[in-house]
Design an enzyme around this catalytic site. Structure first.
Site: not given
Length: 250
Positions: A51, A83
């Site tokens: 990401e 995360c």
């Protein structure tokens, strides 16, 4: 989701059930609907997630504000939620970006800020206090988001612009967040007070003047630049709003 999947399937360095350096793909959609992809770079010192690589690629190609992001695992593992570090980055820089996450009922799109309720945003100047207008309980929907080009910010703040005309971009009466795709992003809390459905050909001079323009013809020409496929027989929504303060949040 498809762009993220194609990217990691084409570029993973690990076979099924194998560890590798590149095992996750991500794709981000910018405010102007361009899409950018990236893959992770695993390293024990904390190599970047897919990401973050995708966000960096978007920035390198001129994108400044993001609409949506998703990460997908290699070999058909499907959507993988971000995360904790990624969530903090999203909140700090793109709190109104939507994040596609997996749920037992299938993929769900949520605001980045809702992934970390009651958190505080980091800035180079330090931590900011909690802003209730940005952070909502994850089990409840926050105010709707209406996005604007940053060139309209001062007109909206001053009250010169109190309407926006939208095509296939619905809104509803009630609280809203007006999000300006500036760098950094600016959010103004607001209230949608009226919605009128009409044909493009039925737009009035009054509609144009409430948007800081002069004539209906000028308004129609402006809409055509935003929506090239727009025809005079298409229906649009004329949305009336008022901001709740004159400051906004960056």
């Amino acid at each position: 989701m498809e762009l993220a999947r194609r990217t990691i399937d084409a570029h993973t360095d690990a076979g099924p059930d194998e560890d590798g350096i590149h095992t996750m793909g991500a794709a981000v959609m910018a405010a102007d609907y361009r899409m950018f992809a990236g893959v992770n770079l695993y390293h024990f010192t904390g190599g970047p997630c897919a990401e973050l690589v995708a966000l960096g690629a978007a920035r390198a190609q001129g994108a400044r504000q993001m609409r949506c992001i998703v990460a997908v695992g290699n070999h058909g593992r499907g959507i993988i939620g971000p995360c904790g570090r990624d969530r903090q980055v999203f909140v700090d820089y793109y709190p109104t970006m939507r994040v596609i996450v997996p749920t037992p009922e299938g993929p769900r799109s949520v605001l980045a800020a809702d992934l970390m309720p009651l958190t505080q945003r980091w800035t180079p100047e330090g931590m900011n206090r909690l802003d209730p207008s940005l952070y909502q309980d994850p089990d409840t929907a926050g105010p709707q988001i209406i996005r604007f080009n940053p060139r309209y910010l001062e007109d909206v703040r001053s009250g010169a612009k109190t309407k926006t005309t939208r095509f296939r971009d619905p809104a509803q009466l009630g609280p809203a967040r007006l999000v300006f795709a500036s760098d950094p992003e600016v959010v103004l809390p607001a209230e949608v007070t009226g919605i009128r459905h009409c044909l493009v050909s039925d737009l009035t001079h009054q509609d144009a003047q409430a948007e800081g323009l002069r004539t209906a013809t000028e308004l129609r020409e402006g809409l055509k630049s935003h929506y090239p496929e727009l025809a005079g027989t298409d229906e649009v929504d004329v949305i009336t709003f008022q901001i709740n303060d004159r400051t906004g949040a960056a």
